[in-house]
Design a protein around this motif. Structure first.
Motif, short mmCIF file in Angstrom:
data_model
loop_
_atom_site.label_atom_id
_atom_site.label_comp_id
_atom_site.label_asym_id
_atom_site.label_seq_id
_atom_site.Cartn_x
_atom_site.Cartn_y
_atom_site.Cartn_z
N THR A 1 0.98 -1.21 0.02
CA THR A 1 0.02 -0.14 -0.04
C THR A 1 0.70 1.12 0.05
N LYS B 1 0.35 6.62 -7.42
CA LYS B 1 -0.64 6.17 -8.40
C LYS B 1 -0.26 6.23 -9.79
N PHE C 1 0.94 1.89 -10.99
CA PHE C 1 -0.03 0.69 -10.86
C PHE C 1 -1.36 1.05 -11.91
N GLY D 1 -7.21 0.79 -9.95
CA GLY D 1 -7.42 0.82 -8.34
C GLY D 1 -6.23 0.16 -7.68
N GLY D 2 -5.57 -0.64 -8.42
CA GLY D 2 -4.45 -1.54 -8.19
C GLY D 2 -4.08 -2.59 -9.13
N SER D 3 -3.19 -3.05 -9.05
CA SER D 3 -2.47 -4.19 -9.94
C SER D 3 -1.76 -5.37 -9.29
N TYR E 1 0.15 -7.59 -4.96
CA TYR E 1 -0.95 -6.63 -5.16
C TYR E 1 -0.33 -5.21 -4.74
N THR F 1 -1.17 -1.20 -4.89
CA THR F 1 -2.17 -0.30 -4.66
C THR F 1 -1.89 1.21 -3.71
N ASP F 2 -2.58 2.12 -3.75
CA ASP F 2 -2.46 3.21 -3.02
C ASP F 2 -3.07 2.71 -1.58
N ASN G 1 -6.56 0.75 -1.76
CA ASN G 1 -7.54 -0.06 -2.42
C ASN G 1 -7.31 -1.40 -1.78
N ASP G 2 -7.44 -1.82 -0.70
CA ASP G 2 -7.11 -2.97 -0.10
C ASP G 2 -7.92 -3.73 0.84
N GLU H 1 -8.32 -9.70 -6.46
CA GLU H 1 -6.88 -9.91 -6.90
C GLU H 1 -6.31 -11.31 -6.65
#
Length: 144
Positions: free
Chosen positions: A53, A57, A60, A63-65, A71, A73-74, A76-77, A85
């Protein structure tokens, strides 16, 4: 051997094979290095994924990759998203380094992309969850 049988043999050798497993582990190594380099947030193991996390931005997509077992993301977990995911992680395991190509060939529109549909459109945040309904990763929202 017919062309169809040869295609099935090729598919079997390239998916769920030692070759795809090497690709999965390579992607995981790349995802881990990228996440370790750029993450400014928590790094934790959740739902079989190494979750990074606090990623900028630009590091990825959407909202995430998911890259291998990582995974990125910023923030979005949530558990539902991580279930989505985890399905992508299984796709990486099955297809290895063919996965990015197959994903790209399936198209940028998540509503038509077979890999996003398989992972669950609602769980991935691509369609709104209907009131009173729980999003289930791995289930196509259109067929539920």
């Amino acid at each position: 051997m017919s062309a169809r049988e040869r295609g099935a043999v090729l598919r079997i050798r390239l998916t769920d094979s030692p070759v795809s497993r090497v690709g999965y582990w390579y992607a995981t190594l790349v995802g881990f290095a990228w996440g370790f380099l750029w993450s400014r947030g928590r790094i934790e193991l959740r739902r079989g994924l190494v979750v990074f996390t606090g990623m900028p931005k630009w590091t990825f997509g959407r909202g995430g990759s998911c890259v291998g077992a990582c995974y990125l993301t910023d923030r979005n977990d949530g558990d539902v998203v991580l279930g989505h995911e985890a399905v992508h992680k299984a796709q990486w395991q099955k297809y290895g380094m063919l996965f990015p190509l197959l994903y790209w060939l399936s198209g940028r529109n998540p509503l038509k992309n077979r890999f996003e549909i398989e992972a669950g459109l609602e769980a991935g945040g691509y369609v709104r969850r209907r009131p009173g309904r729980v999003a289930h990763p791995g289930r196509d929202a259109a067929s539920a």
